[in-house]
Scaffold this motif. Structure first.
Motif, PDB file in Angstrom:
ATOM      1  N   ILE A 130       0.839  -1.206   0.000  1.00  0.00           N
ATOM      2  CA  ILE A 130       0.000   0.000   0.000  1.00  0.00           C
ATOM      3  C   ILE A 130       0.874   1.256   0.000  1.00  0.00           C
ATOM      4  CG2 ILE A 130      -1.649   1.357   1.379  1.00  0.00           C
ATOM      5  CD1 ILE A 130      -2.865  -1.447   2.188  1.00  0.00           C
ATOM      6  N   LYS A 131       1.987   1.227   0.729  1.00  0.00           N
ATOM      7  CA  LYS A 131       2.907   2.375   0.719  1.00  0.00           C
ATOM      8  C   LYS A 131       3.487   2.597  -0.679  1.00  0.00           C
ATOM      9  CE  LYS A 131       4.438   2.086   5.525  1.00  0.00           C
ATOM     10  NZ  LYS A 131       5.560   1.687   6.387  1.00  0.00           N
ATOM     11  N   ILE A 132       3.754   1.511  -1.379  1.00  0.00           N
ATOM     12  CA  ILE A 132       4.339   1.608  -2.724  1.00  0.00           C
ATOM     13  C   ILE A 132       3.328   2.178  -3.711  1.00  0.00           C
ATOM     14  CG2 ILE A 132       5.271   0.263  -4.669  1.00  0.00           C
ATOM     15  CD1 ILE A 132       6.359  -1.692  -2.421  1.00  0.00           C
ATOM     16  N   ASN A 133       2.076   1.694  -3.626  1.00  0.00           N
ATOM     17  CA  ASN A 133       1.037   2.195  -4.527  1.00  0.00           C
ATOM     18  C   ASN A 133      -0.315   2.193  -3.808  1.00  0.00           C
ATOM     19  OD1 ASN A 133      -0.771   2.879  -6.500  1.00  0.00           O
ATOM     20  ND2 ASN A 133       0.057   1.493  -8.043  1.00  0.00           N
ATOM     21  N   PRO A 134      -0.671   3.309  -3.195  1.00  0.00           N
ATOM     22  CA  PRO A 134      -1.930   3.377  -2.445  1.00  0.00           C
ATOM     23  C   PRO A 134      -3.184   3.447  -3.328  1.00  0.00           C
ATOM     24  CG  PRO A 134      -0.763   5.473  -2.321  1.00  0.00           C
ATOM     25  CD  PRO A 134       0.129   4.517  -3.062  1.00  0.00           C
ATOM     26  N   ARG A 135      -3.008   3.484  -4.637  1.00  0.00           N
ATOM     27  CA  ARG A 135      -4.162   3.580  -5.542  1.00  0.00           C
ATOM     28  C   ARG A 135      -4.663   2.218  -6.011  1.00  0.00           C
ATOM     29  NH1 ARG A 135      -0.492   7.033  -6.504  1.00  0.00           N
ATOM     30  NH2 ARG A 135       0.361   6.037  -8.343  1.00  0.00           N
ATOM     31  N   ARG A 136      -3.900   1.153  -5.752  1.00  0.00           N
ATOM     32  CA  ARG A 136      -4.334  -0.177  -6.186  1.00  0.00           C
ATOM     33  C   ARG A 136      -5.143  -0.857  -5.081  1.00  0.00           C
ATOM     34  NH1 ARG A 136      -0.563  -3.503  -9.936  1.00  0.00           N
ATOM     35  NH2 ARG A 136      -2.425  -4.774  -9.720  1.00  0.00           N
ATOM     36  N   HIS A 137      -6.113  -1.635  -5.461  1.00  0.00           N
ATOM     37  CA  HIS A 137      -7.032  -2.222  -4.479  1.00  0.00           C
ATOM     38  C   HIS A 137      -6.559  -3.534  -3.862  1.00  0.00           C
ATOM     39  CE1 HIS A 137      -8.041  -4.692  -7.934  1.00  0.00           C
ATOM     40  NE2 HIS A 137      -8.734  -5.476  -7.139  1.00  0.00           N
ATOM     41  N   VAL A 164     -12.804  -1.666  -2.153  1.00  0.00           N
ATOM     42  CA  VAL A 164     -13.951  -1.438  -3.037  1.00  0.00           C
ATOM     43  C   VAL A 164     -13.910  -0.030  -3.622  1.00  0.00           C
ATOM     44  CG1 VAL A 164     -16.480  -1.259  -3.115  1.00  0.00           C
ATOM     45  CG2 VAL A 164     -15.409  -3.179  -1.932  1.00  0.00           C
ATOM     46  N   LYS A 165     -13.480   0.941  -2.825  1.00  0.00           N
ATOM     47  CA  LYS A 165     -13.362   2.315  -3.317  1.00  0.00           C
ATOM     48  C   LYS A 165     -12.397   2.391  -4.518  1.00  0.00           C
ATOM     49  CE  LYS A 165     -13.987   4.932   0.962  1.00  0.00           C
ATOM     50  NZ  LYS A 165     -13.242   5.814   1.889  1.00  0.00           N
ATOM     51  N   HIS A 166     -11.336   1.594  -4.455  1.00  0.00           N
ATOM     52  CA  HIS A 166     -10.324   1.617  -5.521  1.00  0.00           C
ATOM     53  C   HIS A 166     -10.690   0.738  -6.705  1.00  0.00           C
ATOM     54  CE1 HIS A 166      -7.381   4.156  -3.524  1.00  0.00           C
ATOM     55  NE2 HIS A 166      -7.729   3.560  -2.402  1.00  0.00           N
ATOM     56  N   ASN A 167     -11.537  -0.264  -6.485  1.00  0.00           N
ATOM     57  CA  ASN A 167     -11.989  -1.112  -7.597  1.00  0.00           C
ATOM     58  C   ASN A 167     -13.246  -1.857  -7.171  1.00  0.00           C
ATOM     59  OD1 ASN A 167     -12.467  -2.894  -9.669  1.00  0.00           O
ATOM     60  ND2 ASN A 167     -10.392  -3.684  -9.775  1.00  0.00           N
ATOM     61  N   ALA A 168     -14.380  -1.296  -7.510  1.00  0.00           N
ATOM     62  CA  ALA A 168     -15.665  -1.898  -7.138  1.00  0.00           C
ATOM     63  C   ALA A 168     -16.000  -3.120  -7.981  1.00  0.00           C
ATOM     64  CB  ALA A 168     -16.771  -0.854  -7.278  1.00  0.00           C
ATOM     65  N   TYR A 169     -15.252  -3.361  -9.036  1.00  0.00           N
ATOM     66  CA  TYR A 169     -15.575  -4.461  -9.966  1.00  0.00           C
ATOM     67  C   TYR A 169     -14.913  -5.783  -9.594  1.00  0.00           C
ATOM     68  CZ  TYR A 169     -17.436  -0.640 -12.662  1.00  0.00           C
ATOM     69  OH  TYR A 169     -18.162   0.458 -13.050  1.00  0.00           O
ATOM     70  N   ASP A 170     -13.983  -5.771  -8.647  1.00  0.00           N
ATOM     71  CA  ASP A 170     -13.322  -7.010  -8.223  1.00  0.00           C
ATOM     72  C   ASP A 170     -14.228  -7.718  -7.213  1.00  0.00           C
ATOM     73  OD1 ASP A 170     -11.737  -9.072  -7.306  1.00  0.00           O
ATOM     74  OD2 ASP A 170      -9.945  -7.845  -7.066  1.00  0.00           O
TER      75      ASP A 170
END
Length: 172
Positions: A130-137, A164-170
């Motif tokens: 998450i520290k490396i990339n906080p935008r991935r779910h 879910v906020k970062h990817n509701a489709y997974d």
């Protein structure tokens, strides 16, 4: 004479070496496409052989880390999580410069540790991802699974929501 100048030995050598590097990269790409093909057709054992060839011939640590990551992913596909962890740990030791690879090594190591119910270890790697990339779910989801396994249900719920906020489709 206004004829063309003949290339020097150095120019010929430079051109030949450039062509060789291009061909080697094309061959690597073909090998990796074969890995992908065999992986998608559920023949991970064959894919692993091609990937091992790439790994054996890799020169740069970042390239090796990418191949070790792919080896770990192949092991996940056949549900051999102890082997996946081994490959991810080897990749982790190389510290690749590519942030995407670095994220996936952390995230996938966390995921595999969670599968083996090693939640405290998994949590640490998910937090790093998450520290490396906080935008991935993915890492939020895997962190939530770690926290759920450790009985930390409020934080698990918050991280599932964050995923879910970062990817509701997974749907996983």
């Amino acid at each position: 004479g206004g004829g063309k100048r003949l290339p020097t030995m150095e120019e010929i050598e430079k051109d030949l070496l450039k062509e060789l590097r291009q061909k080697q990269n094309e061959i690597k790409d073909i090998y990796f496409e074969l890995v992908r093909f065999y992986s998608e057709t559920h023949r991970q054992d064959i894919a692993q052989g091609y990937l091992q060839h790439l790994l054996d011939n890799a020169n740069e640590s970042g390239e090796k880390a990418s191949y070790l990551l792919a080896m770990g992913q192949l092991m996940e596909q056949i549900r051999d999580y102890p082997a996946a962890i081994e490959f991810y740990q080897k990749a982790f030791a190389l510290e690749p410069a590519d942030n995407e690879v670095w994220y996936l090594i952390h995230n996938n190591l966390g995921f595999s540790l969670n599968v083996l119910e090693r939640y405290a270890e998994g949590e640490r790697f998910c937090r790093e991802a998450i520290k490396i990339n906080p935008r991935r779910h993915n890492a939020y989801k895997n962190l939530a699974i770690s926290q759920e396994g450790l009985g930390d249900y409020p934080n698990a719920a918050l991280n599932f929501i964050e995923a879910v906020k970062h990817n509701a489709y997974d749907r996983r």
